[in-house]
Structures are given as C-alpha cells and as structure tokens.
Design a protein around this motif. Structure first.
Motif, PDB file in Angstrom:
ATOM      1  N   ILE A 169       0.795  -1.047  -0.127  1.00  0.00           N
ATOM      2  CA  ILE A 169      -0.024   0.031   0.019  1.00  0.00           C
ATOM      3  C   ILE A 169       0.989   1.352  -0.082  1.00  0.00           C
ATOM      4  O   ILE A 169       0.634   2.358  -0.808  1.00  0.00           O
ATOM      5  N   VAL A 170       1.737   1.248   0.971  1.00  0.00           N
ATOM      6  CA  VAL A 170       2.724   2.567   0.999  1.00  0.00           C
ATOM      7  C   VAL A 170       3.510   2.718  -0.260  1.00  0.00           C
ATOM      8  O   VAL A 170       3.513   3.930  -0.728  1.00  0.00           O
ATOM      9  N   LEU A 171       4.055   1.723  -0.669  1.00  0.00           N
ATOM     10  CA  LEU A 171       4.734   1.802  -2.143  1.00  0.00           C
ATOM     11  C   LEU A 171       4.009   2.305  -3.308  1.00  0.00           C
ATOM     12  O   LEU A 171       4.579   3.219  -4.094  1.00  0.00           O
ATOM     13  N   ALA A 172       2.610   1.532  -3.226  1.00  0.00           N
ATOM     14  CA  ALA A 172       1.883   2.045  -4.501  1.00  0.00           C
ATOM     15  C   ALA A 172       1.756   3.723  -4.259  1.00  0.00           C
ATOM     16  O   ALA A 172       1.773   4.331  -5.430  1.00  0.00           O
ATOM     17  N   HIS A 173       1.366   4.153  -3.194  1.00  0.00           N
ATOM     18  CA  HIS A 173       1.165   5.398  -3.012  1.00  0.00           C
ATOM     19  C   HIS A 173       2.464   6.320  -3.295  1.00  0.00           C
ATOM     20  O   HIS A 173       2.272   7.306  -4.213  1.00  0.00           O
ATOM     21  N   GLU A 174       3.578   6.051  -3.020  1.00  0.00           N
ATOM     22  CA  GLU A 174       4.688   6.750  -3.095  1.00  0.00           C
ATOM     23  C   GLU A 174       5.290   6.760  -4.579  1.00  0.00           C
ATOM     24  O   GLU A 174       5.857   7.561  -4.944  1.00  0.00           O
ATOM     25  N   ARG A 175       5.099   5.416  -5.322  1.00  0.00           N
ATOM     26  CA  ARG A 175       5.556   5.489  -6.729  1.00  0.00           C
ATOM     27  C   ARG A 175       4.638   6.407  -7.355  1.00  0.00           C
ATOM     28  O   ARG A 175       5.118   6.979  -8.367  1.00  0.00           O
ATOM     29  N   ALA A 176       3.413   6.652  -7.096  1.00  0.00           N
ATOM     30  CA  ALA A 176       2.664   7.314  -8.042  1.00  0.00           C
ATOM     31  C   ALA A 176       2.908   8.785  -7.509  1.00  0.00           C
ATOM     32  O   ALA A 176       2.957   9.508  -8.464  1.00  0.00           O
ATOM     33  N   GLY A 177       3.176   9.042  -6.153  1.00  0.00           N
ATOM     34  CA  GLY A 177       3.431  10.505  -5.733  1.00  0.00           C
ATOM     35  C   GLY A 177       4.660  10.754  -6.338  1.00  0.00           C
ATOM     36  O   GLY A 177       4.923  12.202  -6.633  1.00  0.00           O
ATOM     37  N   SER A 178       5.802  10.114  -6.411  1.00  0.00           N
ATOM     38  CA  SER A 178       7.174  10.539  -6.994  1.00  0.00           C
ATOM     39  C   SER A 178       7.284  11.059  -8.378  1.00  0.00           C
ATOM     40  O   SER A 178       7.857  11.773  -8.709  1.00  0.00           O
ATOM     41  N   ASP A 219      13.061   1.596   1.497  1.00  0.00           N
ATOM     42  CA  ASP A 219      13.891   2.652   1.064  1.00  0.00           C
ATOM     43  C   ASP A 219      14.724   2.023  -0.238  1.00  0.00           C
ATOM     44  O   ASP A 219      15.254   2.622  -0.827  1.00  0.00           O
ATOM     45  N   SER A 220      14.625   0.717  -0.220  1.00  0.00           N
ATOM     46  CA  SER A 220      15.349   0.044  -1.469  1.00  0.00           C
ATOM     47  C   SER A 220      14.503   0.415  -2.743  1.00  0.00           C
ATOM     48  O   SER A 220      14.936   0.785  -3.970  1.00  0.00           O
ATOM     49  N   ASP A 221      13.137   0.456  -2.467  1.00  0.00           N
ATOM     50  CA  ASP A 221      12.235   1.140  -3.634  1.00  0.00           C
ATOM     51  C   ASP A 221      12.477   2.431  -3.992  1.00  0.00           C
ATOM     52  O   ASP A 221      12.620   2.651  -5.367  1.00  0.00           O
ATOM     53  N   ARG A 222      12.817   3.342  -3.067  1.00  0.00           N
ATOM     54  CA  ARG A 222      13.127   4.654  -3.360  1.00  0.00           C
ATOM     55  C   ARG A 222      14.419   4.824  -3.888  1.00  0.00           C
ATOM     56  O   ARG A 222      14.569   5.521  -4.913  1.00  0.00           O
ATOM     57  N   ILE A 223      15.365   3.873  -3.603  1.00  0.00           N
ATOM     58  CA  ILE A 223      16.636   4.096  -4.275  1.00  0.00           C
ATOM     59  C   ILE A 223      16.587   3.586  -5.852  1.00  0.00           C
ATOM     60  O   ILE A 223      17.430   3.867  -6.690  1.00  0.00           O
ATOM     61  N   ILE A 224      15.924   2.539  -5.967  1.00  0.00           N
ATOM     62  CA  ILE A 224      15.700   1.973  -7.626  1.00  0.00           C
ATOM     63  C   ILE A 224      14.865   3.164  -8.257  1.00  0.00           C
ATOM     64  O   ILE A 224      15.481   3.388  -9.376  1.00  0.00           O
ATOM     65  N   GLY A 225      14.105   3.883  -7.629  1.00  0.00           N
ATOM     66  CA  GLY A 225      13.584   4.923  -8.523  1.00  0.00           C
ATOM     67  C   GLY A 225      14.675   6.059  -8.963  1.00  0.00           C
ATOM     68  O   GLY A 225      14.556   6.747  -9.676  1.00  0.00           O
ATOM     69  N   ILE A 226      15.426   6.435  -7.778  1.00  0.00           N
ATOM     70  CA  ILE A 226      16.627   7.296  -7.898  1.00  0.00           C
ATOM     71  C   ILE A 226      17.605   6.669  -9.098  1.00  0.00           C
ATOM     72  O   ILE A 226      17.911   7.702  -9.717  1.00  0.00           O
TER      73      ILE A 226
END
Lengths: 98, 270
Positions: free
Chosen positions: A24-33, B151-158
């Motif tokens: 849930i949190v990642l779906a939200h953050e991926r859309a948000g970023s 945090d891994s997901d974030r760094i993959i995006g970066i």
C-alpha cells in the motif's frame, strides 16, 4: 496439534501484515514521486466544484497521473454514494457563492 | 569494457560494505581484476572490513584534488592479486566528492580494471547519488524488513531518474536484488518477509539470498571478506551471487529452514 498451535500463534502472521502494508505505501509513493506539484490543488478545486452538485468528502476523489511512454493519462475517480445527489437548484446557489 | 557496479540500499546497516567487500573479492576469485571504492566520505569503513586500515596513505579525495596519483592511493589486497581497495577520506566536508573529479578518476580506473565496485553511503544525499551516478549495474542490498524494502524501492526510483545512464537516455542501469540477513526459520514461522514477497514488491530480478550468519561478524572482526571463509553459508551464498552476476545459473541455497536437532535448537544457532 492444530489446536495447540492456535493457542501459541497469533491470529495472523506478522510477515503477511508487513507485505500488505508495504504494498500500500509503495503504491502510494510510486504514484506520488512522478506526480507534478499541481495535482493536490487540482484535486481540491475539483472537489469544490463537484461538491456543488453532489454530497462528497475529500477521500472520495482521487486524481492520479499515469501513462507510459509518450502518453500521460490524467485519471480522475469520483466516488458517489447513491442517494447523495443534491436536488437541482442547490448547486447553482452554491455556485453563486463561489 | 570495464563495468561499474554500485552497491546501494538507501537504508543504513543492511550490509552494503559487507556486500561490497564480498562481491569484489568474489569477482577477484573468479579471475577478474577488481577494485572496490569507498564512497562514504567521513565515515570510512571499507578499509576495516577489508583488513587494510593500517595501509591507507592516500585516499579518494587526495586523488580527486591531485595531491596523489591513483596508483599511490590504491591498496593491493594481500590475499588476492586481482583485488584492490580504494579508501575514502575521513574529511568532514561531505561535498568533497566533486562529480567532475570522480568522473576523471572513474575513467582512469576503467583503463586498469574489469570491475569497479562502488560502496555507497546510506541515505539519498550527495555521497549516495555520486556513488550511483556512474553505475552500469546496481546491487540493491535489502533486509527482509519493512523500512529496508521501502528505502530500496526509493533508491531504485533514484537510479532510474538520476543516474548518468538516465540523464543521457542510455539503456537503464541493470538492477539486482540481494536479500541479506535472511532467516529461513523465521520466514517459515511467518515472522519475516519471504524472498518471494520482497521480489514481488520490488519487482527486480533476484541476484541472491544471504542467510543471517555468525560468520559475517567474524569476517568483519578479522577484516576478511566473508567469501574467503569456505565454511560460511553467507560466504558460499555470495560466491553463488557473483556467479549469477557473471551469467551462470545457480540454484538458490539457504532459503529453506534446516531441520535442527532438539538440542541444537535449544542451545544455540549455527
């Protein structure tokens, strides 16, 4: 045996809770970023307009920007509970006030 | 053509330096001339993990500033001829890693080495961005735990937006998941995210699973990359991961719980 296990094990294992929360949190953050800055404002303004005609609360409207490659897709989802449509007339009154 | 591999995670304490050391040593053992660079300016630790802390004379910043040349700063590993360590500086100036300077050093390293392993600092600040900027491949070190996965997901995006490959519209950095500190017994009890869960959430290919193992602390205590410990499950898992990186098919080991005798379960863990 299963009875004893049920005595000592919590109802739902914590790993599956972790997985669900992460999804849930990642779906939200991926859309948000990827979303441009104006989306929250757009959402508020849309809410104000729709609220003139329909009884609606903030969590019932979702604005997302998606798409792939060269095309972007602005998706607006508005949830309306049946029976919450306002009678004609109230809308224009509110409209005049804005 | 030399390949630049960044070892990154976003979150701290998940095993980036351990992985950098093990992976670099693993590549060297496979016959590839490899250098491992510490990008954690001000918090130098790769030298300790590699066991060469008393041999550091010049560092990354010295070379960038032209106070020393590359070969003066590179430390040749005593265990393997193919392995070199490039220590960082203990300066407090976090912005000492200027991108142009790093680029020049990277180009020079590419002339000498087949693989350049960049040990990233934690976070998403200047140091971490600089470490991943030049990468061709990325190893995303992740623990089976919510904050690490996020945090891994974030760094993959970066990596997908801020790396040089992204900026130049080149083919993207190829990212690999490395799951560390995995405890199959806890997974079996439903207390820990399973490898398939993490894979599904992050949706990147799995390079390896490193089991939680006492040998990892023993390795860092003695300054020996864990792949040199042939009895260590973690070391063998790293060797497998290196082989997969090089294109070999290897079955995942250490992902299911070992059956243990009642007494071993009572009196300690292997």
């Amino acid at each position: 045996m299963a009875f004893f296990r049920s005595l000592f094990q919590p109802k739902r294992n914590s790993a599956s809770i972790a997985k669900e929360r992460l999804k849930i949190v990642l779906a939200h953050e991926r859309a948000g970023s990827r979303a441009p800055d104006f989306l929250p404002i757009l959402q508020k303004e849309l809410l104000a307009v729709v609220a003139r005609y329909v009884e609606i609360s903030e969590e019932m409207i979702r604005v997302t920007l998606g798409g792939s490659g060269d095309t972007s897709l602005l998706e607006i989802n508005i949830e309306i509970e049946s029976g919450k449509l306002k009678k004609s007339g109230s809308g224009s009154a509110l409209g005049a006030a804005v | 053509m030399a390949k630049v591999i960044v070892v990154t995670s976003g979150k701290g304490g998940v095993g980036k330096t351990t992985t950098s050391a093990a992976f670099a040593a693993g590549l060297a053992l496979r016959g590839h001339k490899t250098v491992v660079i510490d990008f954690d300016v001000g918090l130098r630790n790769l030298d300790l993990v590699m066991g060469c802390e008393r041999r550091v004379v010049f560092d990354f910043i010295n070379v960038i500033n032209g106070d020393a040349n590359l070969n003066q700063a590179l430390i040749k590993d005593k265990r393997h001829d193919n392995l070199f360590i490039f220590p960082t500086s203990q300066t407090r100036d976090k912005n000492a890693l200027k991108r142009e300077g790093v680029e020049r050093v990277m180009e020079e390293l590419k002339q000498q080495f087949e693989y350049i392993i960049c040990d990233s600092p934690a976070g998403i600040e200047h140091g971490a961005i600089t470490a991943l900027y030049f990468a061709d491949s990325a190893i995303i070190v992740t623990n089976p735990e919510v904050s690490s996965v996020r945090d891994s997901d974030r760094i993959i995006g970066i990596l997908a937006s801020k790396s040089r490959r992204a900026e130049r519209n080149e083919p993207p950095v190829d990212v690999h998941l490395l799951l560390t500190r995995y405890d199959p017994a806890r997974v079996a009890r439903g207390e820990m995210l399973a490898v398939d869960d993490v894979k599904e959430i992050l949706s990147i290919p799995l390079l390896g699973v490193i089991p939680e193992s006492e040998s990892v602390l023993r390795a860092s205590n003695t300054g020996t990359p864990v792949v040199f410990d042939e009895d260590s499950p973690a070391g063998r898992a790293y060797i497998d991961a290196v082989a997969r990186y090089l294109g070999e098919q290897r079955e995942m080991r250490f992902v299911t719980a070992e059956r243990r005798s009642f007494f071993r379960a009572l009196f300690g863990r292997a």
